[in-house]
Design a protein around this motif. Structure first.
Motif, mmCIF file in Angstrom:
data_model
loop_
_atom_site.group_PDB
_atom_site.id
_atom_site.type_symbol
_atom_site.label_atom_id
_atom_site.label_comp_id
_atom_site.label_asym_id
_atom_site.label_seq_id
_atom_site.Cartn_x
_atom_site.Cartn_y
_atom_site.Cartn_z
ATOM 1 N N TYR A 13 0.900 -1.226 0.026
ATOM 2 C CA TYR A 13 0.040 0.107 0.019
ATOM 3 C C TYR A 13 0.916 1.310 -0.065
ATOM 4 C CZ TYR A 13 -3.893 -2.919 1.218
ATOM 5 O OH TYR A 13 -5.034 -4.005 1.220
ATOM 6 N N LEU A 14 1.849 1.004 0.806
ATOM 7 C CA LEU A 14 2.950 2.214 0.920
ATOM 8 C C LEU A 14 3.531 2.847 -0.490
ATOM 9 C CD1 LEU A 14 4.077 4.538 2.875
ATOM 10 C CD2 LEU A 14 5.993 2.759 3.484
ATOM 11 N N LYS A 15 3.932 1.518 -1.079
ATOM 12 C CA LYS A 15 4.333 1.891 -2.489
ATOM 13 C C LYS A 15 3.655 2.426 -3.582
ATOM 14 C CE LYS A 15 8.122 -1.954 -2.437
ATOM 15 N NZ LYS A 15 8.143 -3.164 -3.037
ATOM 16 N N ILE A 16 2.249 1.963 -3.522
ATOM 17 C CA ILE A 16 1.210 2.767 -4.337
ATOM 18 C C ILE A 16 0.742 4.357 -3.685
ATOM 19 C CG2 ILE A 16 -1.095 2.373 -5.199
ATOM 20 C CD1 ILE A 16 0.852 0.274 -6.259
ATOM 21 N N ILE A 17 0.723 4.356 -2.672
ATOM 22 C CA ILE A 17 0.427 5.664 -2.063
ATOM 23 C C ILE A 17 1.394 6.773 -2.224
ATOM 24 C CG2 ILE A 17 -0.133 6.820 0.045
ATOM 25 C CD1 ILE A 17 -1.791 4.479 0.885
ATOM 26 N N LEU A 18 2.558 6.283 -2.161
ATOM 27 C CA LEU A 18 3.659 7.353 -2.279
ATOM 28 C C LEU A 18 3.944 7.662 -3.657
ATOM 29 C CD1 LEU A 18 6.678 5.797 -0.164
ATOM 30 C CD2 LEU A 18 5.196 7.831 0.118
ATOM 31 N N MET B 149 -4.269 10.880 -1.400
ATOM 32 C CA MET B 149 -5.636 10.551 -1.189
ATOM 33 C C MET B 149 -6.249 9.895 -2.270
ATOM 34 S SD MET B 149 -6.679 10.227 1.890
ATOM 35 C CE MET B 149 -8.349 10.029 1.527
ATOM 36 N N GLY B 150 -5.588 10.221 -3.550
ATOM 37 C CA GLY B 150 -6.305 10.001 -4.669
ATOM 38 C C GLY B 150 -5.907 8.556 -4.786
ATOM 39 N N TYR B 151 -4.526 8.155 -4.516
ATOM 40 C CA TYR B 151 -4.129 6.636 -4.725
ATOM 41 C C TYR B 151 -4.755 5.594 -3.710
ATOM 42 C CZ TYR B 151 -0.924 7.504 -8.466
ATOM 43 O OH TYR B 151 -0.413 7.533 -9.990
ATOM 44 N N SER B 152 -4.896 6.463 -2.432
ATOM 45 C CA SER B 152 -5.555 5.809 -1.325
ATOM 46 C C SER B 152 -7.107 5.432 -1.448
ATOM 47 C CB SER B 152 -5.453 6.473 -0.063
ATOM 48 O OG SER B 152 -4.326 6.944 0.405
ATOM 49 N N ASN B 153 -7.881 6.184 -2.328
ATOM 50 C CA ASN B 153 -9.297 6.152 -2.878
ATOM 51 C C ASN B 153 -9.153 4.941 -3.674
ATOM 52 O OD1 ASN B 153 -10.076 7.811 -0.899
ATOM 53 N ND2 ASN B 153 -10.117 9.442 -2.487
ATOM 54 N N GLN B 154 -8.301 4.802 -4.628
ATOM 55 C CA GLN B 154 -8.170 3.977 -5.735
ATOM 56 C C GLN B 154 -7.867 2.739 -5.105
ATOM 57 O OE1 GLN B 154 -4.757 3.801 -8.542
ATOM 58 N NE2 GLN B 154 -6.450 4.460 -10.164
ATOM 59 N N LEU B 155 -7.020 2.581 -4.202
ATOM 60 C CA LEU B 155 -6.621 1.314 -3.705
ATOM 61 C C LEU B 155 -7.976 0.744 -2.603
ATOM 62 C CD1 LEU B 155 -2.832 1.666 -2.447
ATOM 63 C CD2 LEU B 155 -3.955 -0.227 -3.764
ATOM 64 N N ASN B 156 -8.467 1.560 -2.154
ATOM 65 C CA ASN B 156 -9.851 1.088 -1.282
ATOM 66 C C ASN B 156 -10.673 0.694 -2.120
ATOM 67 O OD1 ASN B 156 -11.168 1.147 1.180
ATOM 68 N ND2 ASN B 156 -12.340 2.513 0.393
ATOM 69 N N ASP C 31 -10.232 -2.163 2.204
ATOM 70 C CA ASP C 31 -9.400 -2.399 3.362
ATOM 71 C C ASP C 31 -9.114 -1.277 4.137
ATOM 72 O OD1 ASP C 31 -7.315 -3.000 5.477
ATOM 73 O OD2 ASP C 31 -6.069 -4.209 3.945
ATOM 74 N N PHE C 32 -9.374 -0.886 5.295
ATOM 75 C CA PHE C 32 -9.462 0.290 5.973
ATOM 76 C C PHE C 32 -7.959 0.765 6.494
ATOM 77 C CE2 PHE C 32 -9.084 -2.657 9.486
ATOM 78 C CZ PHE C 32 -8.247 -1.980 10.509
ATOM 79 N N SER C 33 -7.201 -0.361 6.454
ATOM 80 C CA SER C 33 -5.729 -0.253 6.815
ATOM 81 C C SER C 33 -4.940 0.685 5.596
ATOM 82 C CB SER C 33 -4.960 -1.389 6.819
ATOM 83 O OG SER C 33 -4.766 -2.097 5.780
ATOM 84 N N ILE C 34 -5.752 0.772 4.613
ATOM 85 C CA ILE C 34 -5.035 1.639 3.465
ATOM 86 C C ILE C 34 -4.824 3.041 3.938
ATOM 87 C CG2 ILE C 34 -5.622 2.800 1.176
ATOM 88 C CD1 ILE C 34 -6.769 -0.156 0.396
ATOM 89 N N PHE C 35 -6.121 3.449 4.720
ATOM 90 C CA PHE C 35 -6.042 4.924 5.039
ATOM 91 C C PHE C 35 -5.387 5.062 6.361
ATOM 92 C CE2 PHE C 35 -10.060 4.428 2.704
ATOM 93 C CZ PHE C 35 -9.919 5.333 1.764
ATOM 94 N N ILE C 36 -5.033 3.922 7.184
ATOM 95 C CA ILE C 36 -4.056 4.176 8.050
ATOM 96 C C ILE C 36 -2.549 4.492 7.689
ATOM 97 C CG2 ILE C 36 -2.648 2.822 9.945
ATOM 98 C CD1 ILE C 36 -5.354 1.297 10.569
ATOM 99 N N VAL C 37 -2.318 3.834 6.352
ATOM 100 C CA VAL C 37 -0.834 3.899 5.748
ATOM 101 C C VAL C 37 -0.933 5.429 5.404
ATOM 102 C CG1 VAL C 37 0.568 3.313 3.629
ATOM 103 C CG2 VAL C 37 -0.853 1.617 4.982
ATOM 104 N N ALA C 38 -1.879 5.804 4.639
ATOM 105 C CA ALA C 38 -2.093 7.337 3.958
ATOM 106 C C ALA C 38 -1.843 8.454 5.354
ATOM 107 C CB ALA C 38 -3.534 7.366 3.266
ATOM 108 N N GLY C 39 -2.290 8.034 6.382
ATOM 109 C CA GLY C 39 -2.505 9.115 7.505
ATOM 110 C C GLY C 39 -0.926 8.984 8.043
ATOM 111 N N PHE C 40 -0.325 7.781 7.848
ATOM 112 C CA PHE C 40 0.894 7.909 8.513
ATOM 113 C C PHE C 40 1.909 8.577 7.783
ATOM 114 C CE2 PHE C 40 5.221 5.614 7.682
ATOM 115 C CZ PHE C 40 5.762 5.821 9.089
#
Length: 225
Positions: free
Chosen positions: A8-13, A179-186, A191-200
């Protein structure tokens, strides 16, 4: 869990460049506009003062998300007319530019209040000293404004963090930021943990910005120690 976190981190970054460019450019442009508006307010020009105060009321009194929607979707109502100016139309049709414009105008309104408040709090003795030296209002502002900006840094650092957090709304129009990539992953994994990664990631960015602002504030106010 750790494998998911790394994935998730790789995608979100991938959205980090858009988030940072929106945040940094928004902060810089808003800061410059706020300095100009604060100086204009200090000059007490009747018309300019009314216009700037109306602008501040509008942008501080309405939600950033509404401003974002109006700036992005509003020009489409005049598409036939704007299509006559291709470069302008391409610019105002860009989600990134609309997000940047909304963030800048919103932050400039709040920052103007901060800087103008700091300007008004400058001791009268400094204004009088400049006046005694034969300086006019514009010349005095060149002397007084840097002092006021230094005193405003502690409050302004909060606005810097707010701008970066505000970039998360850019995904609504859409901009492929964090957040754009986080929404796409979600949408793919629910998986709610996606937004935990984004928040981090946001926490790290804002922590770094807060540290930088504290260092700048400490350096700027060494003259008082």
């Amino acid at each position: 869990m750790s494998d998911n976190f790394v994935y998730y981190l790789k995608i979100i970054l991938q959205g980090l460049p858009d988030t940072l460019s929106l945040g940094i450019l928004g902060i810089l442009t808003a800061g410059l506009l706020a300095i100009v508006f604060s100086c204009l307010l200090s000059l007490n020009h009747f018309v300019l003062t009314k216009v700037i105060r109306a602008y501040i009321i509008i942008f501080t009194g309405s939600p950033l998300l509404v401003q974002l929607f109006l700036i992005y979707y509003g020009p489409s109502q005049f598409a036939d007319f704007l299509s006559q100016f291709p470069r302008l139309y391409d610019l105002i049709s860009s989600p990134w530019f609309c997000a940047y414009l909304a963030l800048t105008l919103n932050s400039a309104a709040y920052t103007t209040q901060i800087f103008y408040g700091a300007l008004k709090s400058v001791p009268q003795g400094q204004w009088q000293a400049c006046e005694a030296l034969g300086m006019n209002k514009r010349q005095t502002l060149k002397i007084v404004m840097p002092y006021a900006l230094k005193r405003a840094l502690s409050t302004y650092s909060n606005e810097v963090v707010f701008v970066v957090k505000g970039t998360a709304l850019a995904s609504m129009i859409p901009v492929m930021d964090i957040m754009g990539y986080s929404n796409q992953l979600n949408g793919d994994y629910y998986d709610f943990s996606i937004f935990i990664v984004a928040g981090f990631v946001y926490l790290l960015i804002n922590g770094l910005l807060s540290t930088i602002m504290r260092i700048i504030e400490k350096k700027a106010l060494t003259f008082e120690n």
